[in-house]
Scaffold this motif. Structure first.
Motif, PDB file in Angstrom:
ATOM      1  N   ALA A  28       0.855  -1.184   0.000  1.00 52.53           N
ATOM      2  CA  ALA A  28       0.000   0.000   0.000  1.00 52.53           C
ATOM      3  C   ALA A  28       0.888   1.231   0.000  1.00 52.53           C
ATOM      4  O   ALA A  28       1.338   1.682   1.049  1.00 52.53           O
ATOM      5  CB  ALA A  28      -0.920   0.000   1.215  1.00 52.53           C
ATOM      6  N   ASP A  29       1.177   1.738  -1.169  1.00 48.69           N
ATOM      7  CA  ASP A  29       2.060   2.887  -1.346  1.00 48.69           C
ATOM      8  C   ASP A  29       1.705   3.616  -2.630  1.00 48.69           C
ATOM      9  O   ASP A  29       0.983   3.073  -3.481  1.00 48.69           O
ATOM     10  CB  ASP A  29       3.521   2.424  -1.466  1.00 48.69           C
ATOM     11  CG  ASP A  29       4.150   2.057  -0.144  1.00 48.69           C
ATOM     12  OD1 ASP A  29       3.790   2.682   0.874  1.00 48.69           O
ATOM     13  OD2 ASP A  29       5.004   1.147  -0.136  1.00 48.69           O
ATOM     14  N   GLU A  58      -2.066   5.534  -6.415  1.00 52.38           N
ATOM     15  CA  GLU A  58      -1.850   4.957  -5.090  1.00 52.38           C
ATOM     16  C   GLU A  58      -2.568   3.618  -5.008  1.00 52.38           C
ATOM     17  O   GLU A  58      -3.744   3.506  -5.333  1.00 52.38           O
ATOM     18  CB  GLU A  58      -2.362   5.903  -4.013  1.00 52.38           C
ATOM     19  CG  GLU A  58      -1.820   5.531  -2.659  1.00 52.38           C
ATOM     20  CD  GLU A  58      -1.828   6.695  -1.703  1.00 52.38           C
ATOM     21  OE1 GLU A  58      -2.034   6.428  -0.514  1.00 52.38           O
ATOM     22  OE2 GLU A  58      -1.645   7.845  -2.141  1.00 52.38           O
ATOM     23  N   GLY A  99      -3.527   0.137  -2.690  1.00 53.48           N
ATOM     24  CA  GLY A  99      -3.820  -0.335  -1.338  1.00 53.48           C
ATOM     25  C   GLY A  99      -5.072  -1.183  -1.426  1.00 53.48           C
ATOM     26  O   GLY A  99      -5.254  -1.923  -2.393  1.00 53.48           O
ATOM     27  N   ASP A 100      -5.975  -1.076  -0.441  1.00 51.97           N
ATOM     28  CA  ASP A 100      -7.254  -1.776  -0.532  1.00 51.97           C
ATOM     29  C   ASP A 100      -8.078  -1.236  -1.691  1.00 51.97           C
ATOM     30  O   ASP A 100      -8.951  -1.915  -2.223  1.00 51.97           O
ATOM     31  CB  ASP A 100      -8.045  -1.626   0.765  1.00 51.97           C
ATOM     32  CG  ASP A 100      -7.421  -2.423   1.894  1.00 51.97           C
ATOM     33  OD1 ASP A 100      -6.658  -3.358   1.606  1.00 51.97           O
ATOM     34  OD2 ASP A 100      -7.701  -2.100   3.060  1.00 51.97           O
TER      35      ASP A 100
END
Length: 181
Positions: free
Chosen positions: A54-55, A106, A108-109
């Motif tokens: 997650a970045d 970005e 992530g989830d």
């Protein structure tokens, strides 16, 4: 713009990459609804993701991993995608050419992407008078409207009006003699 000897629309490439990303890399088990939003700031997408990290996604940190290989293969067979990671590289390349800045990605989830509107477009969209002038021009047939052929004099007059208003022609940025940006 020219890309490898082929004429391409940066806007079309950017939108294609954003929409394809929403479909190809979406985590279909997650009930989160994929969204594409276009507003005065730019175009943004948000979709469910199954990320390994997650970045922010940059060209330096790009580690393409297939999230939905069957769907990715389907898009490749249709000619809508190339190799893994090519969409991110295209987004960076064409966003910089079109807006002067790279996209904001970005993972992530949820995977989010944002591409700015070019500064000249943002300034045009932000002025109410310009919107009204554009609507009036469309109603009068000066822009868009009917499909009749325009005479050279009508086209030159429309370009001169744009140059007088903005100092240049927004679509191609070419200056006329005697006008400065």
């Amino acid at each position: 713009m020219l890309d490898g000897g082929q004429r391409k629309s940066a806007r079309d490439v950017i939108v294609r990459e954003l929409v394809c990303n929403c479909l190809i890399h979406r985590e279909f088990v997650n009930p989160h609804i994929a969204r594409i939003t276009i507003d005065g700031e730019g175009i943004r997408t948000r979709s469910a993701s199954r990320a390994l990290f997650a970045d922010p996604v940059t060209l330096e940190s790009l580690d393409p991993t297939p999230k939905n290989p069957i769907i990715a293969n389907f898009f490749t067979q249709m000619g809508r995608s190339e190799e893994l990671g090519s969409g991110t590289r295209n987004l960076y390349k064409f966003s910089r050419l079109y807006t002067g800045k790279g996209p904001v990605l970005e993972d992530g989830d949820q995977f989010t992407a944002f591409v700015l509107v070019p500064p000249v477009m943002a300034s045009m969209m932000g002025r109410e008078g310009d919107r009204e002038a554009a609507k009036g021009a469309e109603r009068s047939g000066a822009v868009g409207g009917s499909r009749r052929s325009r005479t050279r004099a009508e086209v030159e007059s429309a370009v001169d009006d744009l140059i007088a208003r903005y100092g240049f022609f927004p679509r191609i940025g070419r200056l006329r003699a005697g006008h400065e940006r």
